[in-house]
Design an enzyme around this catalytic site. Structure first.
Site, PDB file in Angstrom:
ATOM      1  N   PRO A  77       0.885  -1.057  -0.028  1.00  8.29           N
ATOM      2  CA  PRO A  77      -0.020   0.042   0.122  1.00  8.29           C
ATOM      3  C   PRO A  77       0.942   1.230   0.041  1.00  8.29           C
ATOM      4  O   PRO A  77       1.476   1.776   0.942  1.00  8.29           O
ATOM      5  CB  PRO A  77      -0.976  -0.066   1.179  1.00  8.29           C
ATOM      6  CG  PRO A  77      -0.343  -1.510   1.638  1.00  8.29           C
ATOM      7  CD  PRO A  77       0.537  -1.810   1.312  1.00  8.29           C
ATOM      8  N   GLU A  78       0.944   1.902  -1.219  1.00  5.73           N
ATOM      9  CA  GLU A  78       1.624   3.211  -1.179  1.00  5.73           C
ATOM     10  C   GLU A  78       0.315   4.106  -1.347  1.00  5.73           C
ATOM     11  O   GLU A  78      -0.663   3.877  -1.126  1.00  5.73           O
ATOM     12  CB  GLU A  78       2.518   3.210  -2.406  1.00  5.73           C
ATOM     13  CG  GLU A  78       3.494   2.074  -2.387  1.00  5.73           C
ATOM     14  CD  GLU A  78       4.640   1.864  -3.403  1.00  5.73           C
ATOM     15  OE1 GLU A  78       4.785   3.014  -4.339  1.00  5.73           O
ATOM     16  OE2 GLU A  78       5.044   1.006  -3.652  1.00  5.73           O
TER      17      GLU A  78
ATOM     18  N   HIS B  39      -6.264 -12.653  11.832  1.00  2.27           N
ATOM     19  CA  HIS B  39      -5.835 -11.346  11.535  1.00  2.27           C
ATOM     20  C   HIS B  39      -6.880 -10.350  11.438  1.00  2.27           C
ATOM     21  O   HIS B  39      -6.325  -9.225  10.736  1.00  2.27           O
ATOM     22  CB  HIS B  39      -4.966 -11.279  10.208  1.00  2.27           C
ATOM     23  CG  HIS B  39      -3.801 -12.622  10.329  1.00  2.27           C
ATOM     24  ND1 HIS B  39      -3.011 -12.845  11.381  1.00  2.27           N
ATOM     25  CD2 HIS B  39      -3.580 -13.511   9.421  1.00  2.27           C
ATOM     26  CE1 HIS B  39      -2.199 -13.922  11.010  1.00  2.27           C
ATOM     27  NE2 HIS B  39      -2.671 -14.219   9.794  1.00  2.27           N
TER      28      HIS B  39
ATOM     29  N   ARG C 236       0.741  -9.509   8.686  1.00  2.46           N
ATOM     30  CA  ARG C 236       2.116  -9.188   9.069  1.00  2.46           C
ATOM     31  C   ARG C 236       2.305  -8.215  10.364  1.00  2.46           C
ATOM     32  O   ARG C 236       3.431  -8.094  10.818  1.00  2.46           O
ATOM     33  CB  ARG C 236       3.011  -8.781   8.184  1.00  2.46           C
ATOM     34  CG  ARG C 236       3.181  -9.876   6.932  1.00  2.46           C
ATOM     35  CD  ARG C 236       4.179  -9.564   5.840  1.00  2.46           C
ATOM     36  NE  ARG C 236       3.874 -10.067   4.679  1.00  2.46           N
ATOM     37  CZ  ARG C 236       4.569  -9.918   3.421  1.00  2.46           C
ATOM     38  NH1 ARG C 236       5.393  -8.769   3.417  1.00  2.46           N
ATOM     39  NH2 ARG C 236       4.006 -10.565   2.526  1.00  2.46           N
TER      40      ARG C 236
ATOM     41  N   ARG D 125      23.314  15.349  -1.930  1.00  7.41           N
ATOM     42  CA  ARG D 125      23.125  13.907  -1.688  1.00  7.41           C
ATOM     43  C   ARG D 125      23.804  12.864  -2.306  1.00  7.41           C
ATOM     44  O   ARG D 125      23.783  12.969  -3.809  1.00  7.41           O
ATOM     45  CB  ARG D 125      21.594  13.639  -1.457  1.00  7.41           C
ATOM     46  CG  ARG D 125      20.983  14.631  -0.667  1.00  7.41           C
ATOM     47  CD  ARG D 125      21.193  14.228   0.680  1.00  7.41           C
ATOM     48  NE  ARG D 125      20.821  12.815   1.213  1.00  7.41           N
ATOM     49  CZ  ARG D 125      19.709  12.304   1.797  1.00  7.41           C
ATOM     50  NH1 ARG D 125      18.860  13.514   1.962  1.00  7.41           N
ATOM     51  NH2 ARG D 125      19.448  11.237   2.147  1.00  7.41           N
TER      52      ARG D 125
END
Length: 283
Positions: A2-3, A100, A119, A162
């Site tokens: 899930p982004e 779950h 998880r 960076r």
DNA sequence: ATGGGGGCCTGCCGGC
DNA sequence: TGCCGGCAGGCCCCCA
């Protein structure tokens, strides 16, 4: 997994079901997910009405009539299912499952909202709504990719000096909110950028090009999620997961989709995560 | 400051 | 067929 697009899709799916509804029952089946739940979470949720559903980065925030907001993070495997209520033209009464199912909310309209997370990388917390982004999980998150403060000037400044790979930089939530492994791979493919390129050495124009590409990739995925919102009503009530064609992610050894390119997608590991890219198109 | 790596957690998949 | 190691990855935390 899930982004930002998946989380936004979940938010949009929850919005019409939860907004203005009272939480009549809150069932909390374990003391924690990734972190302990806040004290008396079930009691603090019970009786509250949901005023609004917001998203910040990959977090969903449900603003409650009590002055608190319920913060939800799906982690890796978090899922939200809707059952027991009218959703559009379809009625769902599939048996509230099983393993779950960690938190279940029942609403005044009869809907049941189930948070399932195998998880347990997910999280839930309650915070004072008025505190805004002061919550520790939100405090260091960078600008929303669709917001005005995420722009060429900002990104150039943040990447300057960076040495880290551009892949890692875009994955860094302090630089820009909401990208995960999948969409960073897709962005770099569209930008023609090798994932290992040092972030601080990119040409100005290349950095500038990343801003619209990030928005484009995310917007297309949200669009795809919108169609899944129509489909889920006919399926099992699960929000946020949808078929989406990726051009690089998960396509190791498969042909590059760029017209005329004869190369195959390669995979390297950066900071312990897989990066998929086309060795010919991405330099 | 920055960059790199470990750890959390379970399900799934390939190899033996 | 069963076991087992490896992998998936978001994000905090620790270390150099």
């Amino acid at each position: 997994m899930p982004e930002l697009p998946e989380v936004e899709t979940v938010r949009r799916g929850l919005e019409p079901v939860m907004t203005d509804q009272t939480i009549t029952t809150a069932t909390v089946n374990r003391p924690d997910l990734r972190w302990p739940f806040p004290p008396r979470m079930a009691e603090r949720l019970t009786g509250a009405s949901v005023l609004a559903l917001r998203r910040r980065s990959k977090y969903i925030l449900a603003d409650l009539s009590t002055g608190e907001s319920l913060l939800i993070h799906l982690g890796m495997s978090g899922r939200i299912l809707i059952s027991g209520a009218m959703q559009g033209d379809f009625y769902h009464d599939h048996p509230a499952p099983a393993k779950h199912d960690h938190v279940v909310l029942t609403l005044g309209n009869g809907a049941r909202i189930t948070f399932n997370d195998a998880r347990r990388f997910g999280a839930m917390d309650l915070l004072e709504t008025a505190l805004g982004d002061a919550h520790p999980l939100l405090a260091n998150i960078g600008p929303e990719p669709f917001g005005n403060s995420f722009n060429e000037t900002y990104l150039t400044e943040r990447l300057k000096g960076r040495k880290t790979a551009i892949k890692s930089a875009l994955l860094d939530q302090r630089i820009v909110a909401g990208l995960g492994n999948i969409y960073v791979c897709e962005v770099l493919y569209r930008a023609g950028l090798h994932p290992a390129r040092p972030a601080g050495k990119l040409a100005k124009a290349t950095v500038a090009g990343l801003v619209p590409l990030i928005r484009e990739v995310l917007a297309e995925a949200i669009e795809a999620g919108g169609s899944s919102l129509r489909d889920y009503r006919q399926a099992d009530g699960e929000l946020g997961y949808f078929q989406h064609r990726f051009r690089t992610y998960g396509r190791e050894d498969e042909p590059c989709v760029t017209p005329g390119c004869t190369a195959s997608i390669a995979r390297i590991v950066q900071s312990g995560r897989s990066s998929f890219y086309c060795p010919a198109c991405q330099r």
